[in-house]
Design a protein around this motif. Structure first.
Motif, PDB file in Angstrom:
ATOM      1  N   SER A 185       0.838  -1.194   0.000  1.00  0.00           N
ATOM      2  CA  SER A 185       0.000   0.000   0.000  1.00  0.00           C
ATOM      3  C   SER A 185       0.874   1.244   0.000  1.00  0.00           C
ATOM      4  CB  SER A 185      -0.919  -0.002   1.238  1.00  0.00           C
ATOM      5  OG  SER A 185      -1.665   1.204   1.324  1.00  0.00           O
ATOM      6  N   THR A 222      -3.024   2.148   7.113  1.00  0.00           N
ATOM      7  CA  THR A 222      -3.450   0.849   6.596  1.00  0.00           C
ATOM      8  C   THR A 222      -4.243   0.090   7.642  1.00  0.00           C
ATOM      9  OG1 THR A 222      -1.483   0.734   5.167  1.00  0.00           O
ATOM     10  CG2 THR A 222      -2.644  -1.321   5.596  1.00  0.00           C
ATOM     11  N   ARG A 235      -0.200   3.784   1.793  1.00  0.00           N
ATOM     12  CA  ARG A 235      -0.518   4.366   3.092  1.00  0.00           C
ATOM     13  C   ARG A 235       0.527   3.969   4.134  1.00  0.00           C
ATOM     14  NH1 ARG A 235      -5.979   6.011   2.933  1.00  0.00           N
ATOM     15  NH2 ARG A 235      -7.137   5.093   1.184  1.00  0.00           N
TER      16      ARG A 235
END
Length: 289
Positions: free
Chosen positions: A256, A263, A258
């Motif tokens: 990800s 997350t 993030r």
């Protein structure tokens, strides 16, 4: 499955409610029971992912231990030809692309889906980790869709320099093996030779009596020792590299843009959203549909 697509898992609830409102032919308890079961199943799924993210400490590339871990840094490409998205030509380290018909063609056509499995680097303040994305659930920072004639094109990609979070199985390759690794490889080599008795006799039965004496067996051990030593010297010449990949035990493999905290929050919201929908469906079921 892409992390962005997980939000679509909430869509069946309003659909079930709409069907229950419009269809009188179905058993009254069927749809709320299906909604409750669906919600509980998805709650367990996302809560499990959330706990793995929340409970796994973030490590650096230099301090990373073998096994399940998470890293956070920025995306970088490996050496070699640049990777670009197939339709838009955007330079990236990972992409997922789809070409689908817009539904107006007279002749139906199938959609085309493409996804890169090329490895890329995760850089942190202490070094780098090689990420092998095959099998990962990916949330990409960039996405774009547009019309191209009779087709709709869409792309998601991770660009060079994007923040990058990765949770998976870490393995270190290369570098100088330790003494225990040498002993293990020596035993594996000897066991492999023993599985071919004819080849073992052909190589080390010097007097031709059809058996290996203690002296001949010692020569075999010395030959195995020399072979393992050559292999380990070749490994020692390879720089030590950390590779993050899909876990073999089915634990989540997540990539990800993030941060680890974001997350975890995203997965927690998804988990409890499904739990709330399951509770509403259960209350609806308790009231008789």
């Amino acid at each position: 499955m892409l992390l962005q697509q997980r939000y679509a898992s909430l869509l069946p609830y309003p659909l079930l409610a709409l069907l229950a409102w419009q269809l009188d032919t179905l058993p009254p308890r069927l749809l709320p029971a299906a909604g409750a079961l669906f919600g509980v199943t998805l709650w367990l799924h996302f809560y499990r992912h959330y706990r793995h993210v929340a409970d796994t400490p973030t490590t650096t590339s230099r301090a990373a231990a073998q096994g399940y871990c998470e890293c956070f840094g920025e995306a970088a490409a490996l050496d070699g030809p640049p990777l670009v998205t197939p339709f838009g030509g955007m330079r990236c380290v990972w992409y997922q692309a789809e070409r689908r018909p817009n539904g107006r063609q007279q002749q139906p056509r199938h959609s085309e889906r493409l996804c890169s499995d090329d490895s890329f680097r995760l850089l942190d303040r202490r070094g780098e980790v090689i990420v092998q994305p095959e099998g990962a659930s990916v949330e990409a920072r960039h996405q774009h869709s547009w019309h191209d004639g009779d087709d709709v094109l869409s792309e998601r990609w991770i660009a060079i320099g994007d923040p990058l979070y990765a949770l998976g199985e870490l393995r270190s390759l290369g570098g100088q093996p330790d003494r225990q690794a040498f002993r293990d490889d020596l035993q594996l080599t000897l066991n492999e030779w023993k599985r071919d008795p004819a080849g073992l006799l052909r190589r080390f039965d010097r007097d031709g009596d059809g058996t290996l004496s203690s002296e001949e067996w010692e020569h075999a051990r010395q030959a195995a020792h020399a072979e393992v030593g050559r292999n380990h010297r070749a490994l020692a010449a390879i720089p030590l590299g950390h590779h993050l990949q899909r876990p073999a035990d089915r634990r989540p493999f997540i990539i990800s843009w993030r941060s680890p905290q974001d997350t975890a929050r995203t997965l927690r919201r998804l988990a409890w959203s499904h739990a709330a929908c399951a509770l509403l469906a259960a209350l609806w079921l308790a009231r008789g549909g």
